[in-house]
Enzyme design. Structure first.
Site, mmCIF file in Angstrom:
data_model
loop_
_atom_site.group_PDB
_atom_site.id
_atom_site.type_symbol
_atom_site.label_atom_id
_atom_site.label_comp_id
_atom_site.label_asym_id
_atom_site.label_seq_id
_atom_site.Cartn_x
_atom_site.Cartn_y
_atom_site.Cartn_z
ATOM 1 N N ASN A 213 9.222 7.869 5.248
ATOM 2 C CA ASN A 213 10.081 6.749 5.624
ATOM 3 C C ASN A 213 10.358 5.870 4.405
ATOM 4 O O ASN A 213 9.883 6.152 3.308
ATOM 5 C CB ASN A 213 9.468 5.954 6.787
ATOM 6 C CG ASN A 213 8.125 5.360 6.394
ATOM 7 O OD1 ASN A 213 8.047 4.527 5.500
ATOM 8 N ND2 ASN A 213 7.057 5.820 7.043
ATOM 9 N N ASP A 282 4.437 7.825 12.919
ATOM 10 C CA ASP A 282 3.884 7.888 14.279
ATOM 11 C C ASP A 282 3.561 9.321 14.677
ATOM 12 O O ASP A 282 2.632 9.565 15.421
ATOM 13 C CB ASP A 282 4.880 7.288 15.272
ATOM 14 C CG ASP A 282 4.992 5.778 15.077
ATOM 15 O OD1 ASP A 282 3.923 5.148 14.891
ATOM 16 O OD2 ASP A 282 6.114 5.247 15.078
ATOM 17 N N PHE A 332 0.498 -5.369 10.780
ATOM 18 C CA PHE A 332 1.869 -5.725 10.437
ATOM 19 C C PHE A 332 2.804 -5.106 11.468
ATOM 20 O O PHE A 332 2.490 -4.066 12.053
ATOM 21 C CB PHE A 332 2.237 -5.212 9.040
ATOM 22 C CG PHE A 332 2.087 -6.264 7.976
ATOM 23 C CD1 PHE A 332 0.834 -6.716 7.605
ATOM 24 C CD2 PHE A 332 3.211 -6.808 7.348
ATOM 25 C CE1 PHE A 332 0.693 -7.690 6.631
ATOM 26 C CE2 PHE A 332 3.081 -7.787 6.372
ATOM 27 C CZ PHE A 332 1.831 -8.226 6.012
HETATM 28 O O1 C5P Z 1 2.861 0.634 16.135
HETATM 29 P P1 C5P Z 1 3.400 0.255 14.834
HETATM 30 O O2 C5P Z 1 3.548 1.416 13.880
HETATM 31 O O3 C5P Z 1 4.616 -0.585 14.855
HETATM 32 O O4 C5P Z 1 2.253 -0.692 14.241
HETATM 33 C C1 C5P Z 1 2.304 -1.234 12.987
HETATM 34 C C2 C5P Z 1 0.929 -1.617 12.514
HETATM 35 O O5 C5P Z 1 -0.046 -0.638 12.815
HETATM 36 C C3 C5P Z 1 0.869 -1.746 11.003
HETATM 37 O O6 C5P Z 1 -0.153 -2.665 10.678
HETATM 38 C C4 C5P Z 1 0.509 -0.326 10.593
HETATM 39 O O7 C5P Z 1 -0.057 -0.281 9.289
HETATM 40 C C5 C5P Z 1 -0.482 0.063 11.649
HETATM 41 N N1 C5P Z 1 -0.491 1.486 11.980
HETATM 42 C C6 C5P Z 1 -1.571 2.271 11.649
HETATM 43 N N2 C5P Z 1 -1.603 3.590 11.987
HETATM 44 C C7 C5P Z 1 -0.586 4.158 12.677
HETATM 45 C C8 C5P Z 1 0.541 3.383 13.007
HETATM 46 C C9 C5P Z 1 0.549 2.053 12.635
HETATM 47 O O8 C5P Z 1 -2.515 1.745 11.020
HETATM 48 N N3 C5P Z 1 -0.638 5.441 12.997
#
Ligand code: C5P
Length: 406
Positions: A213, A282, A332
């Site tokens: 990304n 994700d 974040f």
């Molecule tokens: O769910 P989302 O991706 O929007 O969440 C963002 C937050 O969760 C950020 O702090 C990101 O670094 C963390 N995150 C994570 N591991 C993932 C997805 C998001 O640590 N697989």
């Protein structure tokens, strides 16, 4: 606001080839908003001219304790009383020895000895041949100078002007500038260990292709730098980005979300603060092909299926140390709309005390940003500013929360 605005720096030069770097350092200090008074020893004058240093600092260079232009004839007193800090760069082995002994037979060492040590810090940037650097006398003198209250900066490693290779090069001008800026930052996270994730992740489809990304990693790098400036030990776990590592920060490079989880899990037991800025993918392809997927006329268009990646932030926030508050977790959220509502919902979903929202697409790759700090009591906005300025404000905010927690 420039990082050294309002600061008056005495820049001392002693004898060494690295004097050529001090010209650039002087420029950088002035660009960062400082006023600079250069003081040079006779040996320094063998390596760089007064003309160069006067032109760059926009002030006559001070060279003699007998300078009759000083009304009170006390250049050593006047120079040191005006300064917010003295930086000796380069600091030769001989000058380190003089400092260690408290000698004062020329202006620069006299000024160092006469400075009010409690209010005018002394930072030294050693520069010398590797044998001189590793000599027990030099190391003994450096230890003494540090024990007497000076900040002894590190040295670089590499090719030396004498043709030898090893430790003892003066740090680069930009590194010295960063050290000085860091020195002036309040040490609100002294004793804390901050673990930061940053950048995108890369999820392989086959050996040559993958999904990633647009995260640049800049916000996470700024936070790592600000945490380090605030006195913390900092570990930065980063996906594939080519940003320079902030000084004094331990960097761990990873590729996929699974790699990132493994690195974070290894480092987390010693951390007291976890700040997840990484844009973790994700999903990842369910099965990465071991061989390059070939395009030929007989094969069908490949179809990708995905599996969900581990949520690193949730894993740490839900861990026993995350739950007890021993590990303060900060998430974040990069949103495209409804920032407050989405950030509040995300804070609860992730189970973290503090969630920082920003408008994702508008900030990716940029040097500035605006943040929304969301906790159980409400939200506070940090208005648009450089990512580093925002990172310093965020670190100050986290420090207050850590102190309140006791
Ligand atoms: O769910 P989302 O991706 O929007 O969440 C963002 C937050 O969760 C950020 O702090 C990101 O670094 C963390 N995150 C994570 N591991 C993932 C997805 C998001 O640590 N697989």
């Amino acid at each position: 606001m420039k990082d050294l605005a309002g600061k008056h720096i005495v820049l001392g030069l002693t004898g060494g080839i690295a004097c050529y770097k001090s010209a650039e350092l002087c420029r950088l200090l002035i660009k960062a908003g400082a006023t600079v008074q250069v003081v040079m020893t006779a040996a320094a004058e063998q390596f760089i001219t007064l003309v160069t240093m006067q032109a760059l600092s926009q002030r006559p260079v001070a060279t003699s304790q007998w300078d009759a232009r000083e009304a009170n004839n006390m250049a050593h007193i006047n120079l040191s009383r005006e300064a917010d800090a003295c930086m000796i760069a380069p600091c030769s082995a001989d000058f380190v020895a003089k400092l260690a002994q408290g000698r004062a037979d020329e202006l620069l060492s006299l000024m160092c000895l006469a400075r009010p040590a409690d209010s005018v810090p002394l930072l030294i940037a050693p520069a010398m041949n590797r044998e001189m650097w590793s000599h027990p006398a030099t190391q003994r003198n450096l230890a003494q100078v540090a024990a007497d209250g000076a900040v002894v900066l590190g040295v670089g490693t590499g090719e030396q002007a004498c043709g030898e290779t090893g430790d003892g090069r003066m740090l680069e001008p930009q590194e010295l500038l960063d050290e000085l800026i860091a020195f002036f930052q309040p040490k609100v996270l002294a004793g804390q260990h901050v673990l930061v994730t940053a950048g995108p992740t890369y999820e392989a489809i086959d050996p040559v292709r993958g999904i990633t990304n647009l995260s640049s990693g800049k916000m996470g790098f700024a936070i790592a730098r600000a945490a380090r400036e605030a006195g913390a030990t900092v570990t930065l776990v980063v996906g594939p980005v080519s940003l320079p590592t902030p000084r004094g920060v331990q960097r761990v490079d990873v590729r996929s979300a699974s790699n990132m989880l493994a690195a974070v899990t290894e480092k987390a037991p010693v951390a007291s603060i976890f700040i997840a800025t990484a844009a973790v993918a994700d999903w990842r392809p369910a099965q990465a092909s071991e061989q390059k997927i070939k395009k030929d006329s007989t094969s069908a268009t490949p179809e990708l299926s995905f599996v969900e990646n581990p949520d690193i932030l949730v894993a740490l926030a839900q861990s026993p140390r995350g739950q007890s508050g021993e590990l303060f977790c900060v998430g974040f959220a990069a949103e495209s709309h409804d920032l407050l509502a989405n950030a509040q919902a995300k804070r609860l979903r992730k189970g973290v005390p503090l969630l920082v929202g920003n408008i994702g697409p508008a900030t990716f790759g940029q040097d500035d940003n605006a943040l929304l700090l969301v906790d159980e009591l409400g939200a506070r906005e940090l208005s648009r500013d450089s990512k580093l300025a925002l990172a310093r404000k965020l670190i100050a905010d986290i420090a207050v929360r850590i102190r309140a927690r006791g």
